[in-house]
Design an enzyme around this catalytic site. Sequence first.
Site, short mmCIF file in Angstrom:
data_model
loop_
_atom_site.label_atom_id
_atom_site.label_comp_id
_atom_site.label_asym_id
_atom_site.label_seq_id
_atom_site.Cartn_x
_atom_site.Cartn_y
_atom_site.Cartn_z
N SER A 157 0.76 -1.34 -0.11
CA SER A 157 0.11 -0.11 0.12
C SER A 157 0.82 1.07 0.01
CB SER A 157 -0.81 -0.07 1.10
OG SER A 157 -1.36 1.27 1.38
N TYR A 170 -2.44 -0.58 10.20
CA TYR A 170 -2.38 -1.12 8.79
C TYR A 170 -1.20 -0.37 8.01
CZ TYR A 170 -4.04 -1.16 3.83
OH TYR A 170 -4.12 -1.46 2.59
N1 LIG Z 1 -8.57 -1.02 -2.41
C1 LIG Z 1 -7.54 -0.12 -2.50
O1 LIG Z 1 -7.69 1.00 -2.74
C2 LIG Z 1 -6.19 -0.74 -1.86
C3 LIG Z 1 -5.29 0.21 -1.71
C4 LIG Z 1 -4.00 -0.31 -1.33
C5 LIG Z 1 -3.96 -1.56 -0.89
N2 LIG Z 1 -4.79 -2.54 -1.03
C6 LIG Z 1 -4.71 -3.66 -0.52
O2 LIG Z 1 -5.19 -4.61 -1.31
C7 LIG Z 1 -5.59 -6.03 -0.75
C8 LIG Z 1 -7.21 -6.22 -1.20
O3 LIG Z 1 -7.93 -5.34 -0.52
P1 LIG Z 1 -9.20 -4.94 -1.00
O4 LIG Z 1 -9.17 -3.52 -1.34
O5 LIG Z 1 -9.65 -5.95 -2.01
O6 LIG Z 1 -10.15 -5.21 0.18
P2 LIG Z 1 -11.55 -5.69 0.92
O7 LIG Z 1 -12.48 -5.64 -0.23
O8 LIG Z 1 -11.62 -5.35 2.13
O9 LIG Z 1 -11.00 -7.38 0.85
C9 LIG Z 1 -10.09 -7.80 1.66
C10 LIG Z 1 -10.41 -9.40 1.68
O10 LIG Z 1 -9.39 -9.98 2.65
C11 LIG Z 1 -10.32 -10.93 3.35
N3 LIG Z 1 -9.80 -11.08 4.97
C12 LIG Z 1 -9.93 -10.18 5.72
N4 LIG Z 1 -9.62 -10.83 7.19
C13 LIG Z 1 -9.55 -12.01 6.76
C14 LIG Z 1 -9.29 -13.20 7.67
N5 LIG Z 1 -9.24 -12.91 9.07
N6 LIG Z 1 -9.35 -14.39 7.17
C15 LIG Z 1 -9.11 -14.37 5.94
N7 LIG Z 1 -9.65 -13.50 4.84
C16 LIG Z 1 -9.52 -12.17 5.24
C17 LIG Z 1 -11.57 -10.33 3.34
O11 LIG Z 1 -12.54 -11.52 3.52
P3 LIG Z 1 -14.05 -11.26 4.23
O12 LIG Z 1 -14.83 -11.09 2.95
O13 LIG Z 1 -14.24 -12.38 4.98
O14 LIG Z 1 -13.94 -9.89 4.93
C18 LIG Z 1 -11.58 -10.06 1.72
O15 LIG Z 1 -11.69 -11.33 1.12
C19 LIG Z 1 -5.37 -5.88 0.70
O16 LIG Z 1 -4.04 -6.11 1.13
C20 LIG Z 1 -5.31 -4.24 0.85
O17 LIG Z 1 -4.40 -3.86 1.92
C21 LIG Z 1 -6.07 -1.86 -1.46
#
Ligand SMILES: NC(=O)c1ccc[n+]([C@@H]2O[C@H](COP(=O)([O-])OP(=O)(O)OC[C@H]3O[C@@H](n4cnc5c(N)ncnc54)[C@H](OP(=O)(O)O)[C@@H]3O)[C@@H](O)[C@H]2O)c1
Length: 251
Positions: A157, A170
């Site tokens: 990130s 985070y």
């Molecule tokens: N979106 C952005 O703008 C952005 C920017 C920078 C970095 N990122 C990174 O990209 C990655 C994906 O993020 P996203 O935006 O797609 O977020 P998201 O929609 O919140 O998805 C997060 C995923 O992680 C899973 N997860 C969370 N806690 C868990 C646990 N205890 N055990 C198993 N699975 C778990 C969630 O499962 P549940 O459905 O069960 O909650 C979901 O599938 C992350 O590493 C995030 O830090 C995202």
Amino acid sequence: MSFIPQDWQPAADELSGKTILVTGASRGIGRALALACAQRGAEVLLLGRDEAALENIYDEITAAKLKTPGLIPLDLNSGDSALYETLAGELTAAGVILDGLVNNASVLGERRALAQTSPQSWQEVLQVNITSVFLLTRALMPLLEAAPSASVILTSSGVGRRGKAYWGAYAVSKFATEGYMQVLAEELGSTSSVRVNSLNPGAVNTRMRRLAYPAEPPGTNPEPSELTDRWIYLLSDASHELNGEALDAQG
Ligand SMILES: NC(=O)c1ccc[n+]([C@@H]2O[C@H](COP(=O)([O-])OP(=O)(O)OC[C@H]3O[C@@H](n4cnc5c(N)ncnc54)[C@H](OP(=O)(O)O)[C@@H]3O)[C@@H](O)[C@H]2O)c1
């Protein structure tokens, strides 16, 4: 410094013959990526804690007559190393060789000052975002080393490269992600066929982004499905020379 070529596009069968495990496959970037990998010919192993959501993407993949995925219900908010070893043992017994591991799952935690961050939230964020990555990657390393040229992707990130107030555990977990990537990449660099890189998605329209920026107007950021080629590049043989790089999906 390396970049992902922005005009690179995967062939229809780019990941054919590969088995790729995606954590956090239930929604957001992980879900879109799992689907995109299956569309490019991979067998995907869907890891998440929400079994119903995993079954939903399983149904979507099988309805499209793509390679039948595997389901791995696992809560990454567990530091019990035996869980990860058991999983690795079950996959080994099933004859699985892993060509890719995408450590994508994360939680945002509390968006407040470190002084106000609860110890419980701190623990959960560090557990899910980095300790589980260590435990899972460590347990699965023999399966990755059994592949000719496996790729491990750590999800970073912007706040893991430059700290920002109120991003708390985070941001700290994402700095740790970058550090973990560098250490592992250097350790494996001369002795292993496994490569390890980190990828910062940038702003993407997911639940996490909406939680972090609730006032952002809809349509501001790309959908996960618009960016999955960046991950596929890192999983494909096109990137076999990249190791130890901190990369960006956008810009
Ligand atoms: N979106 C952005 O703008 C952005 C920017 C920078 C970095 N990122 C990174 O990209 C990655 C994906 O993020 P996203 O935006 O797609 O977020 P998201 O929609 O919140 O998805 C997060 C995923 O992680 C899973 N997860 C969370 N806690 C868990 C646990 N205890 N055990 C198993 N699975 C778990 C969630 O499962 P549940 O459905 O069960 O909650 C979901 O599938 C992350 O590493 C995030 O830090 C995202």
